[in-house]
Design an enzyme around this catalytic site. Structure first.
Site, PDB file in Angstrom:
ATOM      1  N   THR A 101      41.044  36.407  31.078  1.00  0.00           N
ATOM      2  CA  THR A 101      40.086  37.515  31.652  1.00  0.00           C
ATOM      3  C   THR A 101      40.460  38.873  32.243  1.00  0.00           C
ATOM      4  O   THR A 101      41.872  38.907  32.218  1.00  0.00           O
ATOM      5  CB  THR A 101      39.765  36.923  33.010  1.00  0.00           C
ATOM      6  OG1 THR A 101      39.617  35.632  33.494  1.00  0.00           O
ATOM      7  CG2 THR A 101      39.602  37.784  33.985  1.00  0.00           C
ATOM      8  N   GLY A 140      47.218  33.730  36.805  1.00  0.00           N
ATOM      9  CA  GLY A 140      47.995  33.548  37.854  1.00  0.00           C
ATOM     10  C   GLY A 140      49.399  33.077  37.752  1.00  0.00           C
ATOM     11  O   GLY A 140      49.735  32.894  36.510  1.00  0.00           O
ATOM     12  N   GLU A 384      36.684  29.296  36.185  1.00  0.00           N
ATOM     13  CA  GLU A 384      36.309  28.394  35.525  1.00  0.00           C
ATOM     14  C   GLU A 384      34.199  28.844  34.869  1.00  0.00           C
ATOM     15  O   GLU A 384      33.927  27.756  34.213  1.00  0.00           O
ATOM     16  CB  GLU A 384      36.606  27.299  35.780  1.00  0.00           C
ATOM     17  CG  GLU A 384      38.146  26.950  36.126  1.00  0.00           C
ATOM     18  CD  GLU A 384      38.996  26.893  34.254  1.00  0.00           C
ATOM     19  OE1 GLU A 384      38.036  26.903  33.956  1.00  0.00           O
ATOM     20  OE2 GLU A 384      39.977  27.266  34.212  1.00  0.00           O
TER      21      GLU A 384
END
Lengths: 622, 622
Positions: A101, A140, A384
């Site tokens: 992303t 993350g 997602e």
């Protein structure tokens, strides 16, 4: 679970008081300690224990992206790459992340702007962040922990773009953790939840990686710059499918079960007003309005638990086919995983919010555990794949199947119902008829067929009247999304009814599950009455019967509400809620937990600095 | 606003990074500084500036309960009490709070358990917290700031209980701020929002206050223990009514307007996927699904802005009557303030959540400003009366009026519509007919009458069949709440239409407001189709016309969406959002703001403690 919960390192006791920095440090500490523990106990990352470990930790641990890093190499890498990187990762000689992303692009992967240009002279790829919107954002474990990451970038060879490809990039030194040359990375700051995860950003400035670092299981850039694609691209979808289905259980249904447990237990402790004059104040769960809030959410938790089993089975069957090189089930699997991910996350997020609000002011305190369940499950609507886009992917599949079914062509088993002509009217004659699964399942089926067929007709009409295909599609998207949801709702009800039927050998359980199934189905009709009434399949008089049966069921299920949440079998530590503990000592626990708040431990400097001068009338001296 | 925003003390720049302790200290600092500023500028607490001050500060300031403390003394105290306490409070020689809610009781005031026993020998009241559930819980400014508070307790004289009464109690020393004897007080810990407020708890152990400290504007305990009640009790309702109406604007409509501004501005900056092949990626607000999410919320912000004006006017009229000792309007005012408080807070909370979700991952970052708007507005569903209970109070009023209207008795002007017999069918013949306010207002009216009358009939039937009145009421509460919401929805639509009509002199504004009014009304029918279709007042074919008109309107209003949010006139500082600034520099601002996060300023000790040993393969030594 006991082994985890008894270990003080894994305690979540002070979690609600911690800052983002403290949460991060605790998550890293837990992750490292977990490695040690797993080694001691003989547990493996892929073993059956991991699901329980994750559940016991409530996901509150670092390095979850390390697993995604490894999975992406296993799936997208060559055998040579797997042999090189997986052992390093397994032994934690590096910490991985997954950088897809960007600031400017999420679900629409083709739009990603990071570039990787092949330099034939040095046999390297040069990675760059060409503009601010191309900065990697959200990955993350990347803000502060990771040493390596898989970067998705547009591949250019000899000036030609070959689309998105994954590259392994080292971002921090293995010696001292400093950022590597050309790397700018950090933490993206505070979010509604996930304070324990260092979601990060990444800018790349002429970062060079060797040719071998492009994951080349399915394609390769040869030394002379020749680009070769091999194998099926479709397998990429399969990974997403797997992830979307697996998150339903861990990240969505379990939080809803926890929220139901907390809210229902609290609602039999909390008393408010008198139901009958002269009596003691009533437990709030004895009020119809409270039952109407909570019991449908309880039924939904079971409904989605069963649909998760259904999806897992579909997935396993699909995987076996794929291993036999049969990719035919992929479109159906993709449509199902998209639609159900969207429908279930949306439904359960609302459900958790209802549980929170149903606990009044105490639900609003972090100590209830409900705010963190809500802020966590809310994220599942976004990550997602954005839910609206996912529903439209399911709708596209349904439109294709509807056209095929209408013209007598074969369609996947789950959508054969689209070929059935529209039935006339619902045959129910009294409110008890609506406790018959056949009656309500047919109503859902009819409704799904009607929404899908009428949207297909509108789309067709627009195109025939000369509207361009993409414009026509955009003009139908609100209804297409509605149709996709209707399909998923129908399948969920049908699957619940089928599951209940299979419980024949366990009469007691079957009976109560039948009540929950009825409640889930009738609540759905009651609260979406319009789509059932629209063409008169269900009449106004029949809708009154649905309402009556639905309200009757609330009183019936009320009696079993507490055992039904106890059956979810969460420990007090896992709920981490002052309202939801098994012993019902709500007020005592709220009071004790509040004492531990940092706001009570520290004497605020505000008194000396501001309050004292104010009270002592020294306003002018401030 | 400029005077506030240019003052660095009032800056909210780092708010998203602060701990609860830091937020509290900042709020106290601002409150004290504000006193100084107001003195300098010649502003007064009751002056016209205060609304703007509050708006400019976004409510992020301490001592708001001090105002409630003063108001309760002004309303409930005697002239003597007012003369003693109000000057002290005005000059901040004390800091007040308001202690009503307890751990075990919120909305149901009669159930409060704190006791105040009159001791005739010392002419004092002895206040006690008899059990854990009686601990005062939630009062703002009480955890750490207040020196005094108004405690609500059950009054006992000579062993007889006289119900709830208010007492002024000193809780902290004016010299050194230490807790007074018999007082145990502190902060209740972390919540979803309001970190800046020290919501507190309070236990009372044989705390004695002089007889003069019972607020005795409406009742008195004489030295010999004789209890005297004077004046109307109903006036207490009027205070609640005022508060419920005033919070609609400040705490609900303004946050929704902010959320709309942020989400709509972001949606014309964010681009995602291609709408037309070969073109640039489209702004997400050009997708029908995004319009369907955001534009109805924009219309709702205007609808509720206008209903707030309507309620204010009703309140002012009622207040004038009360001053003439005419209390006739009180029941209608109470019903309206309850129902609209519930309906508007619930609607706007969902609306803000939709805005948040519509911004995808970036909406989930605190830096977007949306999470804090959501968590703040969510509280409005809970405080000042739990929404379900409020709706049922409105329903009780509607049931009475319906019975009166059916038997030809006079009813308040707002509910005369209940006397109108049910009309036959909606006369609309094509989709354009649904752009006629008369058509949709009538549909809403019909729907409200039907829900109210059918629920009244069910209630009547149950009672006639022998069900006890209180049981019958409980069995109808789900439908009663629905009926109350329908009434408020109808009034909102009607008031919007009337407001638009009055804009005749401003044709340009009228035109766009008319679109918004149509959108608000048709979106309501589209998303609550069941209640309109139920008895066939609107047919399935007409519902298709509603849908078509609704979807057409989205494309029309899309063009004016940005000017319509600009018209709310929020400064960038007041929005405090990386996504919603006027200049549209979304990505740059997200990047810059993230740099300021404490997660980026501090080198985490986690590296030396946990990551380094792990990476350097010293797992066994951990």
């Amino acid at each position: 679970v006991e082994a985890i919960e008894s270990d003080p390192v894994f305690s979540r006791e002070n979690q609600y008081f911690q800052t983002q920095n403290e949460r991060y440090e605790a998550a890293v500490r837990k992750a490292v300690h977990l490695q040690k523990k797993m080694h001691e106990m003989g547990w493996t990352e892929n073993g059956p224990e991991f699901k329980y470990i994750y559940r016991a930790l409530s996901g509150d641990v670092a390095f979850l992206l390390h697993r995604i890093f490894m999975r992406s190499i296993s799936v997208l890498g060559s055998e040579k790459q797997i042999a090189k990187w997986i052992p390093l990762a397994t032994q934690y000689q590096l910490i991985g992340s997954y950088a897809q992303t960007e600031l400017g692009h999420g679900t629409y992967l083709q739009g990603l702007e990071t570039t990787a240009v092949f330099d034939i002279t040095t046999q390297e790829f040069i990675l760059n962040t060409p503009k601010i919107s191309a900065v990697k954002w959200w990955p993350g474990d990347m803000g502060r922990s990771a040493t390596h990451t898989v970067v998705f970038a547009q591949l250019y060879v000899h000036g030609k773009c070959y689309g998105m490809h994954p590259f392994i990039v080292q971002i921090r030194s293995l010696q001292d953790h400093s950022l590597c040359p050309g790397i700018i990375a950090g933490d993206i700051g505070p979010k509604m939840n996930f304070e324990h995860i260092d979601n990060g950003y990444l800018m790349l400035q002429n970062v060079r990686v060797p040719r071998e670092n492009m994951l080349n299981g399915f394609c390769e850039v040869q030394p002379d710059g020749t680009y070769i694609r091999r194998g099926s691209q479709q397998i990429n979808y399969f990974t997403m499918t797997t992830v979307r289905i697996s998150l339903i259980s861990d990240e969505v249904v379990i939080p809803l079960m926890k929220a139901c447990t907390i809210a229902i237990r609290y609602s039999v402790v909390r008393r408010q007003s008198k139901l009958k004059p002269g009596e003691q104040e009533a437990k709030i769960l004895d009020y119809q309005t409270q039952q109407d809030k909570l019991l449908p959410q309880l039924a939904a938790a079971y409904a989605f638990h069963f649909i998760n089993d259904y999806l897992q089975e579909l997935l396993d069957r699909g995987y076996r086919e794929i291993q036999r090189k049969n990719f035919d089930t992929l479109p159906e699997l993709h449509a199902f995983s998209s639609g159900f991910k969207a429908m279930v996350t949306q439904y359960c997020t609302s459900a958790v919010e209802i549980c929170l609000r149903a606990c009044g002011g105490h639900g609003y305190s972090l100590l209830s555990g409900l705010p963190s369940l809500y802020t966590k499950i809310l994220a599942s609507c976004i990550y997602e794949g954005e839910n609206t886009i996912l529903l439209l992917q399911t709708a596209r599949f349904l439109m294709k199947c509807f056209t095929a079914a209408s013209t007598g062509q074969p369609v996947p088993p789950s959508v054969t119902y689209l070929a059935v002509g529209e039935a006339g009217k619902c045959p129910a004659k009294n409110k008890l008829d609506f406790l018959c699964p056949d009656i309500y399942t047919k109503a859902y089926q009819h409704m799904a067929v009607r929404l899908i067929s009428s949207t297909a007709a509108k789309l067709q009409d627009l195109i025939q009247s000369g509207v361009k295909k993409y414009d026509a599609w955009n003009q139908c998207t609100v209804q297409l999304a509605q149709a996709a949801k209707a399909h998923c709702h129908y399948i969920t009800v049908k699957n619940f009814a089928v599951t209940v039927e299979k419980l024949q050998t366990k009469a007691g359980i079957q009976k109560i599950m039948k009540h929950l199934c009825d409640l889930f189905a009738l609540h759905g009709i009651f609260s979406n009455a319009g789509v059932f009434l629209h063409d008169g399949y269900i009449s106004g008089a029949q809708m009154d019967m649905v309402t009556a049966s639905y309200l009757d069921l609330l009183a019936v299920i009320r009696k079993d509400a507490v055992p039904l949440v106890d059956a979810f079998d969460f420990t007090d530590k896992s709920l981490n809620s002052a309202l939801g503990s098994y012993d019902g000592q709500v007020y005592q626990r709220l009071y004790e937990w509040a004492q531990k708040s940092p706001t009570n431990k520290q004497i605020s400097p505000a008194y000396e600095k501001y309050l004292k001068p104010l009270l002592h009338n020294m306003l002018s001296k401030l």
